[in-house]
Design an enzyme around this catalytic site. Structure first.
Site, PDB file in Angstrom:
ATOM      1  N   HIS A 123       0.916  -1.352  -0.524  1.00  0.00           N
ATOM      2  CA  HIS A 123       0.150   0.184  -0.107  1.00  0.00           C
ATOM      3  C   HIS A 123       0.956   1.455   0.252  1.00  0.00           C
ATOM      4  O   HIS A 123       1.987   1.049   0.329  1.00  0.00           O
ATOM      5  CB  HIS A 123      -0.444  -0.520   1.385  1.00  0.00           C
ATOM      6  CG  HIS A 123      -1.782   0.857   1.507  1.00  0.00           C
ATOM      7  ND1 HIS A 123      -1.539   2.550   2.024  1.00  0.00           N
ATOM      8  CD2 HIS A 123      -3.078   1.258   1.481  1.00  0.00           C
ATOM      9  CE1 HIS A 123      -3.178   2.828   1.966  1.00  0.00           C
ATOM     10  NE2 HIS A 123      -3.727   2.358   1.769  1.00  0.00           N
ATOM     11  N   ASP A 200       3.395  -4.425   8.455  1.00  0.00           N
ATOM     12  CA  ASP A 200       2.003  -4.155   7.790  1.00  0.00           C
ATOM     13  C   ASP A 200       0.506  -4.701   8.233  1.00  0.00           C
ATOM     14  O   ASP A 200       0.458  -5.184   7.447  1.00  0.00           O
ATOM     15  CB  ASP A 200       1.790  -3.092   6.449  1.00  0.00           C
ATOM     16  CG  ASP A 200       0.704  -2.638   6.379  1.00  0.00           C
ATOM     17  OD1 ASP A 200      -0.363  -2.255   7.092  1.00  0.00           O
ATOM     18  OD2 ASP A 200       0.547  -1.527   5.190  1.00  0.00           O
ATOM     19  N   GLN A 203      -4.597  -4.929   7.149  1.00  0.00           N
ATOM     20  CA  GLN A 203      -5.486  -6.131   6.258  1.00  0.00           C
ATOM     21  C   GLN A 203      -5.268  -7.519   6.992  1.00  0.00           C
ATOM     22  O   GLN A 203      -6.708  -8.077   7.139  1.00  0.00           O
ATOM     23  CB  GLN A 203      -5.055  -5.977   5.060  1.00  0.00           C
ATOM     24  CG  GLN A 203      -5.254  -4.594   4.460  1.00  0.00           C
ATOM     25  CD  GLN A 203      -6.644  -4.048   4.597  1.00  0.00           C
ATOM     26  OE1 GLN A 203      -7.981  -5.215   4.746  1.00  0.00           O
ATOM     27  NE2 GLN A 203      -6.904  -2.932   3.710  1.00  0.00           N
ATOM     28  N   LYS A 226     -10.064   0.074  11.033  1.00  0.00           N
ATOM     29  CA  LYS A 226     -10.327  -1.639   9.725  1.00  0.00           C
ATOM     30  C   LYS A 226     -10.362  -2.456  10.522  1.00  0.00           C
ATOM     31  O   LYS A 226     -10.944  -3.890  10.327  1.00  0.00           O
ATOM     32  CB  LYS A 226      -9.552  -1.675   8.953  1.00  0.00           C
ATOM     33  CG  LYS A 226      -8.782  -0.474   8.241  1.00  0.00           C
ATOM     34  CD  LYS A 226      -7.699  -0.812   7.473  1.00  0.00           C
ATOM     35  CE  LYS A 226      -7.060   0.482   6.740  1.00  0.00           C
ATOM     36  NZ  LYS A 226      -8.177   0.503   5.688  1.00  0.00           N
ATOM     37  N   CYS A 364      -4.795   2.694  -3.481  1.00  0.00           N
ATOM     38  CA  CYS A 364      -3.588   2.818  -2.986  1.00  0.00           C
ATOM     39  C   CYS A 364      -2.435   1.985  -3.240  1.00  0.00           C
ATOM     40  O   CYS A 364      -1.812   1.801  -1.917  1.00  0.00           O
ATOM     41  CB  CYS A 364      -3.585   3.158  -0.982  1.00  0.00           C
ATOM     42  SG  CYS A 364      -5.491   4.748  -1.350  1.00  0.00           S
TER      43      CYS A 364
HETATM   44  N1  PLP Z   1      -1.640  -0.548   5.248  1.00  0.00           N
HETATM   45  C1  PLP Z   1      -2.409  -1.463   3.874  1.00  0.00           C
HETATM   46  C2  PLP Z   1      -2.282  -2.858   3.976  1.00  0.00           C
HETATM   47  C3  PLP Z   1      -3.957  -0.717   3.767  1.00  0.00           C
HETATM   48  O1  PLP Z   1      -4.730  -1.342   3.161  1.00  0.00           O
HETATM   49  C4  PLP Z   1      -4.143   0.890   4.330  1.00  0.00           C
HETATM   50  C5  PLP Z   1      -5.635   0.594   4.277  1.00  0.00           C
HETATM   51  O2  PLP Z   1      -6.093   0.189   3.610  1.00  0.00           O
HETATM   52  C6  PLP Z   1      -3.187   1.117   4.855  1.00  0.00           C
HETATM   53  C7  PLP Z   1      -1.734   0.377   5.404  1.00  0.00           C
HETATM   54  C8  PLP Z   1      -3.487   2.583   5.786  1.00  0.00           C
HETATM   55  O3  PLP Z   1      -4.203   2.952   6.768  1.00  0.00           O
HETATM   56  P1  PLP Z   1      -5.129   4.008   7.402  1.00  0.00           P
HETATM   57  O4  PLP Z   1      -5.692   5.021   5.839  1.00  0.00           O
HETATM   58  O5  PLP Z   1      -5.636   3.517   8.022  1.00  0.00           O
HETATM   59  O6  PLP Z   1      -3.699   4.402   7.664  1.00  0.00           O
END
Ligand code: PLP
Length: 406
Positions: A123, A200, A203, A226, A364
């Site tokens: 992401h 990270d 998900q 999430k 993203c």
């Molecule tokens: N990393 C992953 C794999 C994600 O799916 C997301 C959000 O969709 C993020 C990071 C970023 O999360 P946030 O927007 O809650 O900071």
């Protein structure tokens, strides 16, 4: 035992509504989940009963909020099996957590010519902060490739690790393909070369049981919103041995021990990394969300979402011209697809008119979408409150769109 989905759904007031006179089918959980009444009530309860800024107060309300905030930290630590609560830093979400790690780790341990390794399925939140670090310090970002199925090429990742590698940052679960990466193996490989790993878990934290000590990762980032919690709260887990040696991220109140105009000394963990007033209300909501998840169990949640994803794949792939993006060996409850000749955005718009909420676009993860040479995907992502009937509605809706647009 299978969770009682109807009873679970009844705890989510938003799910009972209709959209364009159709029952809402909410399949955009990868972007954000809906909130159970217990979480909504917990947030309201703070404002009704005890709202007051934390840590600095001597009065009763401040003490109640401070204790609830620190109890939330302990609940997060138990949830991910952190060795101690002060390894849990509250942030605004995964993005801020990774920015914190990239900045503070970078300032403390990185220099010109060093390298950071990420993967091709990250992401933007797990790309751009590292890119910014590389720009700041004159470092190199190395990218481990994926194969045609959307699985990480572990051997190629291994070949990228060298004496200049300072950190590996990898998604636990891809938000586009649902790929579950073998993070324990990646950590073992990196540690064998003396390299720390950031996971990270945006998900994975809502969907898979997580044990940071068993994984042995050095950092982990995830977002409350999430995982059924309010917006505005997230977590950076870090091993004490790293966090202790890292410079602060932001300066301000709370993160200091002593301030003079000449010099400031910093607070102990976790406060060193929590400058300013944190969203203690959302943290208290996160505690209730963890209780909600615990009342079902992450094993049961994962099994239910897996069943839904399997059924969705079976029904969707029977549709003419539909192609899955990512067919990984191990998948969480995320399914991305395209249909030949139809823009994902149009599919999303038409599904919306049927009351079905999915996400379309690059999610993203533009480099990953570019890798597949497509404009974007349609993504259905499942949560514990989704049902098999909703999977059927999705498949029927997509089939209708495919026939309409032929
Ligand atoms: N990393 C992953 C794999 C994600 O799916 C997301 C959000 O969709 C993020 C990071 C970023 O999360 P946030 O927007 O809650 O900071």
């Amino acid at each position: 035992m299978s969770p009682d989905i109807e009873s679970i759904r009844s705890q989510f007031p938003i799910l009972g509504q209709t959209v364009y006179n159709k029952p809402l089918v909410y399949l955009d959980n990868g972007a954000t989940t809906q909130k159970p009444q217990s979480v909504i009530d917990a947030v309201a309860d703070v404002y009704v009963r005890c709202n007051s800024n934390i840590h600095r107060g001597v009065h009763r309300l401040s003490n109640i909020c401070t204790e609830a905030f620190e109890e939330a930290r302990r609940a997060v630590a138990r949830h991910i099996n952190a060795a101690c609560a002060h390894e849990v830093i509250f942030t605004r979400g995964t993005t801020e957590s990774i920015n914190l790690a990239a900045f503070s780790f970078g300032e403390s341990f990185c220099a010109q010519g060093d390298e950071i390794v990420i993967t091709a399925m990250e992401h933007h939140s797990n790309i751009v902060p590292w890119q910014m670090l590389c720009e700041r310090k004159g470092m190199k970002l190395r990218v481990a490739p994926i194969d045609a199925n959307g699985d990480l090429d572990l051997e190629a990742l291994g070949r990228l690790l060298n004496g200049r590698t300072r950190l590996v940052a990898v998604a636990h679960v891809s938000n586009v393909m649902g790929t579950v990466n073998p993070v324990a193996r990646i950590v073992a490989m990196a540690h064998a070369a003396g390299i720390p790993v950031l996971v990270d878990a945006a998900q994975s934290a809502p969907h898979l049981p997580i044990d940071v000590q068993a994984l042995d990762c050095d950092f982990m980032a995830f977002s409350g919103h999430k995982m059924y919690a309010p917006n505005g709260i997230g977590v950076l887990y870090g091993k004490e041995s790293w966090l202790d040696r890292m410079k602060p991220y932001q300066g301000g109140g709370e993160m200091i021990e002593k301030v003079t105009f000449e010099r400031t000394t910093y607070n102990v963990l976790p406060f060193k990394f929590e400058a300013g007033t944190p969203d203690y209300v959302a943290a208290i909501g996160l505690h209730r969300a963890i209780d909600f998840i615990g009342s079902i169990g992450l094993d049961a949640i994962a099994a239910h979402e897996h069943r839904l994803a399997r059924a969705a794949i079976e029904r969707l792939t029977a549709i003419d011209g539909l192609r899955l993006i990512g067919t990984p060996a191990q998948r969480a409850g995320v399914v991305s697809f395209v249909i030949d000749g139809i823009h994902p955005y149009d599919i999303g718009l038409l599904l919306d008119k049927m009351g079905i909420a999915v996400r379309t676009g690059h999610h993203c993860a533009e480099p990953l979408i570019d890798h597949f040479g497509i404009a974007g995907t349609v993504r259905a992502s499942f949560a514990v409150y989704n049902t098999m009937a909703e999977v059927d509605a999705l498949a029927a809706g997509v089939r209708r769109v495919a026939e309409m647009m032929k």
